[in-house]
Design a protein around this motif. Structure first.
Motif, PDB file in Angstrom:
ATOM      1  N   GLU A  36       0.818  -1.199   0.000  1.00  0.00           N
ATOM      2  CA  GLU A  36       0.000   0.000   0.000  1.00  0.00           C
ATOM      3  C   GLU A  36       0.862   1.263   0.000  1.00  0.00           C
ATOM      4  N   TYR A  37       1.995   1.163   0.686  1.00  0.00           N
ATOM      5  CA  TYR A  37       2.827   2.344   0.937  1.00  0.00           C
ATOM      6  C   TYR A  37       3.667   2.718  -0.280  1.00  0.00           C
ATOM      7  N   LEU A  38       4.149   1.687  -1.030  1.00  0.00           N
ATOM      8  CA  LEU A  38       5.035   1.962  -2.170  1.00  0.00           C
ATOM      9  C   LEU A  38       4.207   2.512  -3.317  1.00  0.00           C
ATOM     10  N   SER A  39       4.175   3.836  -3.393  1.00  0.00           N
ATOM     11  CA  SER A  39       3.269   4.481  -4.335  1.00  0.00           C
ATOM     12  C   SER A  39       4.006   4.829  -5.614  1.00  0.00           C
ATOM     13  N   ALA A  40       3.323   5.596  -6.447  1.00  0.00           N
ATOM     14  CA  ALA A  40       3.937   6.093  -7.672  1.00  0.00           C
ATOM     15  C   ALA A  40       5.219   6.851  -7.358  1.00  0.00           C
ATOM     16  N   ALA A  41       5.228   7.543  -6.219  1.00  0.00           N
ATOM     17  CA  ALA A  41       6.403   8.336  -5.862  1.00  0.00           C
ATOM     18  C   ALA A  41       7.611   7.432  -5.655  1.00  0.00           C
ATOM     19  N   SER A  42       7.403   6.258  -5.044  1.00  0.00           N
ATOM     20  CA  SER A  42       8.515   5.355  -4.810  1.00  0.00           C
ATOM     21  C   SER A  42       8.914   4.650  -6.097  1.00  0.00           C
ATOM     22  N   PHE A  43       7.905   4.214  -6.853  1.00  0.00           N
ATOM     23  CA  PHE A  43       8.181   3.377  -8.010  1.00  0.00           C
ATOM     24  C   PHE A  43       8.764   4.191  -9.160  1.00  0.00           C
ATOM     25  N   LEU A  44       8.205   5.374  -9.411  1.00  0.00           N
ATOM     26  CA  LEU A  44       8.669   6.187 -10.537  1.00  0.00           C
ATOM     27  C   LEU A  44       9.464   7.401 -10.071  1.00  0.00           C
ATOM     28  N   GLY A  45       8.959   8.064  -9.019  1.00  0.00           N
ATOM     29  CA  GLY A  45       9.480   9.372  -8.645  1.00  0.00           C
ATOM     30  C   GLY A  45      10.931   9.358  -8.199  1.00  0.00           C
ATOM     31  N   VAL A  46      11.298   8.365  -7.349  1.00  0.00           N
ATOM     32  CA  VAL A  46      12.651   8.371  -6.774  1.00  0.00           C
ATOM     33  C   VAL A  46      13.711   8.273  -7.867  1.00  0.00           C
ATOM     34  N   ALA A  47      13.525   7.315  -8.784  1.00  0.00           N
ATOM     35  CA  ALA A  47      14.517   7.144  -9.850  1.00  0.00           C
ATOM     36  C   ALA A  47      14.629   8.429 -10.676  1.00  0.00           C
ATOM     37  N   GLY A  48      13.492   9.057 -10.949  1.00  0.00           N
ATOM     38  CA  GLY A  48      13.498  10.287 -11.724  1.00  0.00           C
ATOM     39  C   GLY A  48      14.222  11.414 -10.998  1.00  0.00           C
ATOM     40  N   LEU A  49      13.966  11.533  -9.685  1.00  0.00           N
ATOM     41  CA  LEU A  49      14.622  12.581  -8.903  1.00  0.00           C
ATOM     42  C   LEU A  49      16.133  12.360  -8.850  1.00  0.00           C
ATOM     43  N   VAL A  50      16.540  11.085  -8.657  1.00  0.00           N
ATOM     44  CA  VAL A  50      17.972  10.786  -8.587  1.00  0.00           C
ATOM     45  C   VAL A  50      18.623  11.118  -9.928  1.00  0.00           C
ATOM     46  N   LEU A  51      17.933  10.771 -11.015  1.00  0.00           N
ATOM     47  CA  LEU A  51      18.465  11.080 -12.347  1.00  0.00           C
ATOM     48  C   LEU A  51      18.683  12.584 -12.504  1.00  0.00           C
ATOM     49  N   THR A  52      17.711  13.379 -12.049  1.00  0.00           N
ATOM     50  CA  THR A  52      17.790  14.820 -12.275  1.00  0.00           C
ATOM     51  C   THR A  52      18.688  15.520 -11.260  1.00  0.00           C
ATOM     52  N   PHE A  53      18.516  15.188  -9.965  1.00  0.00           N
ATOM     53  CA  PHE A  53      19.181  15.992  -8.937  1.00  0.00           C
ATOM     54  C   PHE A  53      20.320  15.270  -8.227  1.00  0.00           C
ATOM     55  N   GLY A  54      20.469  13.972  -8.434  1.00  0.00           N
ATOM     56  CA  GLY A  54      21.624  13.280  -7.879  1.00  0.00           C
ATOM     57  C   GLY A  54      21.462  12.805  -6.451  1.00  0.00           C
ATOM     58  N   ALA A  55      22.596  12.673  -5.752  1.00  0.00           N
ATOM     59  CA  ALA A  55      22.670  11.942  -4.485  1.00  0.00           C
ATOM     60  C   ALA A  55      21.782  12.518  -3.380  1.00  0.00           C
ATOM     61  N   ASP A  56      21.501  13.828  -3.377  1.00  0.00           N
ATOM     62  CA  ASP A  56      20.650  14.412  -2.330  1.00  0.00           C
ATOM     63  C   ASP A  56      19.296  13.731  -2.261  1.00  0.00           C
ATOM     64  N   MET A  57      18.825  13.262  -3.413  1.00  0.00           N
ATOM     65  CA  MET A  57      17.475  12.693  -3.480  1.00  0.00           C
ATOM     66  C   MET A  57      17.399  11.317  -2.835  1.00  0.00           C
ATOM     67  N   LEU A  58      18.564  10.724  -2.508  1.00  0.00           N
ATOM     68  CA  LEU A  58      18.541   9.435  -1.805  1.00  0.00           C
ATOM     69  C   LEU A  58      17.847   9.576  -0.453  1.00  0.00           C
ATOM     70  N   TRP A  59      17.720  10.816   0.046  1.00  0.00           N
ATOM     71  CA  TRP A  59      17.052  11.013   1.335  1.00  0.00           C
ATOM     72  C   TRP A  59      15.566  10.741   1.289  1.00  0.00           C
TER      73      TRP A  59
END
Lengths: 505, 124
Positions: free
Chosen positions: A55-78
């Motif tokens: 239930e918890y692993l939403s679109a943000a986890s599945f798609l958003g994190v990889a996209g953020l890491v691609l764009t903004f780098g290591a800070d997004m690992l938080w």
């Protein structure tokens, strides 16, 4: 129709069918109103933990994190760290007492603890607000996925997700949703893990390009740019995600399905394991995307990285099949999170709105819940179709900030401090809600300030959470005569093991 | 034999030999001061345990952003070709969170067992 469209379409149809089938299968076990709301409180830790994670692993986890890491780098690992660590704080501060409180929703908890209708009403409004704020990016993500997978217009995805969620939730309630969501965790993990293994093999076969990245590259280094504002944003994000998880309505509702407080703790521990396994994966997609799909970030389409990467790295039918699998996982992410949120929001609406008597007429328990579910889906769906997306992970981050500024202080002080009063809880939630709400409005309306004011509004948790705590404690102290008389008895109920034969009020 | 008022019958009993056990749960139910002390000790113990766990989390994971900012040299460290930051933030942090949680669950359950044992003892 190209092969691209066919695999995407097959993936979406299969996930939808599996979801409906498992939901219908669960329906056979779902007979009473209690089954509908809390699966009659009989879900074992392993199954419940899969369901919570699913239930918890939403679109943000599945798609958003990889996209953020691609764009903004290591800070997004938080982001993924915060979403996982939130469960550790939930475990140590809230899990067992919340289950033992015997209440079903956050408003129920507030009313039982403080005996105030006004605090209850405030909580209900906050649950609906946070739920809708969280549903919005799920619908946006669904639109994005369907467009990337089969080239349909962006309104198709949200409508499909909304319809499937309604079908499932209104037919089986919490009981059938538990099975659906447990299934969807494992589907999401497979859909991310299997393609990643293939992609890593391809990457090694290519001679591991990019593995000798120049270390002075600001992308791979946390906080390389941004100065003290960057540091503030990172810590504010940490506060919002660490403390926000315990205040998310769809997470909290799940804890009442545990048999007792001890099981609630063990469930949370298994959730930590399951989330930890999952969250290792999306950043690797981001790093591979940096090598193979840099143009996605440049064109502002980083949210579709996970969906596009298999096709970019593996040519031919193999890449198509992997892309189909990833699409299936993404679709499962929208379905499961939206279902959980819908149950939580509908639970509150049905208790406080549709379950009430209108004139002489009064809807029965399950009918009221069904009507409430329709309202819970229709409103955010309409908003999602009307306003443009602000980025999946960012919108979800705002929902966390609001939860951390309102429900987190209420839960922590309500569980651990005998001095909390109804007036204190009300004013504290109001202060935190208005503070973080200002940040949400500013971001949704794309405000144009720059410098520190903009930074403070973009990530409000670092000041709005302490503000809410300070107001709640200060006002409670000033109104100490209003401490409910049953507070001590309630503390006995929250903190003592169920096996002890005690009067729990 | 003199006729007089018959003496009243007196039932002769000894002091009670068997003590009816009084459980300490009664102290909590009746909200006595002793009960308050019992409950307070459980609450304090659990809260202290939670605070310790959170302190460890803040000192380790929570200090990472600051550490990378204060010591920029850290970001040049690589382990097995992977930058240290990625290894910590993208991988090792998760087993560490699980370890903290596992430790907490064990100790919290032990606290509750101790509390149950304390209340289960019978007053003499």
């Amino acid at each position: 129709m190209s092969t691209e469209t066919v695999t995407g379409l097959v993936a979406v149809v299969l996930v939808t069918l599996a979801t409906l089938l498992i939901g219908t299968w669960g329906l056979r076990f779902s007979r009473t109103t209690s089954d509908f709301f809390v699966a009659s409180r009989s879900v074992r830790p392993a199954l419940n933990a899969s369901a919570i994670s699913g239930e918890y692993l939403s679109a943000a986890s599945f798609l958003g994190v990889a996209g953020l890491v691609l764009t903004f780098g290591a800070d997004m690992l938080w982001y993924p760290i915060g979403w996982t660590a939130g469960y550790l704080l939930l475990l140590v501060l809230v899990a067992a007492p919340l289950r033992r409180s015997g209440a079903y929703t956050l408003p129920d908890f507030a009313e039982a603890r403080l005996g105030s209708r006004r605090v209850r009403a405030t909580c209900s409004v906050m649950v609906v607000a946070i739920g809708w704020l969280y549903l919005l990016p799920q619908f946006h993500g669904a639109g994005l996925t369907i467009r990337a997978a089969i080239g349909a217009p962006t309104w198709v995805g949200p409508v499909i997700v909304g319809a499937v969620v309604l079908a499932n939730v209104t037919s089986g309630g919490m009981r059938s949703i538990t099975f659906v969501q447990a299934f969807q965790y494992w589907l999401k993990l497979t859909a991310l893990l299997l393609p990643l293994v293939v992609l890593l093999i391809v990457w090694v076969g290519d001679g591991t390009p990019g593995s000798r990245m120049p270390v002075d590259d600001s992308w791979s280094v946390p906080l390389a740019s941004g100065g003290s504002e960057g540091l503030y944003l990172t810590y504010s994000l940490i506060i919002a995600t660490f403390l926000g998880t315990m205040g998310l309505p769809h997470v909290v509702v799940r804890f009442y399905t545990n048999p007792d407080g001890r099981a609630a703790r063990r469930t949370t521990l298994v959730v930590l394991v399951l989330l930890g396994i999952f969250y290792v994966l999306p950043p690797v997609y981001g790093a591979l995307g940096r090598i193979y799909a840099g143009e996605l970030a440049a064109s502002g389409r980083s949210d579709v990285l996970v969906l596009e990467l298999p096709r970019l790295m593996v040519p031919g039918i193999g890449g198509e099949l992997l892309a189909g699998l990833v699409t299936a996982g993404a679709f499962a992410a929208f379905l499961s999170t939206s279902s959980g949120l819908t149950i939580a929001v509908a639970g509150v609406i049905s208790q406080d709105v549709t379950g009430k008597a209108f004139g002489n007429r009064r809807l029965t328990g399950i009918t009221a819940f069904r009507v409430a579910a329709v309202i819970a889906v229709a409103v955010p769906l309409a908003i999602a179709l009307a306003v443009p997306s602000i980025g999946v992970a960012r919108a979800v981050g705002l929902a966390f900030a609001v939860a951390a500024s309102t429900f987190c202080p209420l839960l922590l002080l309500g569980i651990w401090w005998r001095g909390l009063t109804d007036v204190g809880a009300f004013t504290g939630m109001l202060a935190g809600g208005l503070g973080s709400g200002a940040g949400v409005m500013w971001t949704l309306l794309e405000g144009s300030a720059t410098g520190w004011p903009a930074v403070l509004l973009e990530q409000p948790a670092a000041w709005s959470v302490p503000l809410a705590f300070a107001v709640m404690i200060g006002v409670s102290r000033a109104t100490a005569s209003r401490v409910p008389v049953h507070t001590r008895r309630f503390m006995v109920r929250l903190h003592t093991p169920e096996a002890l034969d005690l009067d729990r009020g | 034999m003199t006729e007089g008022p018959r003496p009243e019958r007196v039932r002769v009993t000894g002091p009670p030999r068997r003590h009816t056990p009084r459980r300490r749960t009664g102290d909590i139910d009746d909200e006595t001061r002793l009960g308050s002390v019992y409950l307070g000790s459980l609450l304090r113990e659990q809260l202290r345990l939670a605070a310790r766990t959170i302190l460890v989390l803040v000192v380790t994971v929570g200090s990472l952003p600051l550490a990378f900012r204060v010591f920029p040299g850290l970001s040049e460290v690589t382990v097995l070709g992977i930058p240290l930051a990625w290894l910590l933030l993208g991988g090792l942090v998760y087993p560490f969170l699980v370890l903290l949680g596992w430790r907490y669950v064990r100790r919290a359950e032990r606290n509750e067992r101790d509390f149950a044992d304390l209340l289960g003892e019978i007053e003499r």
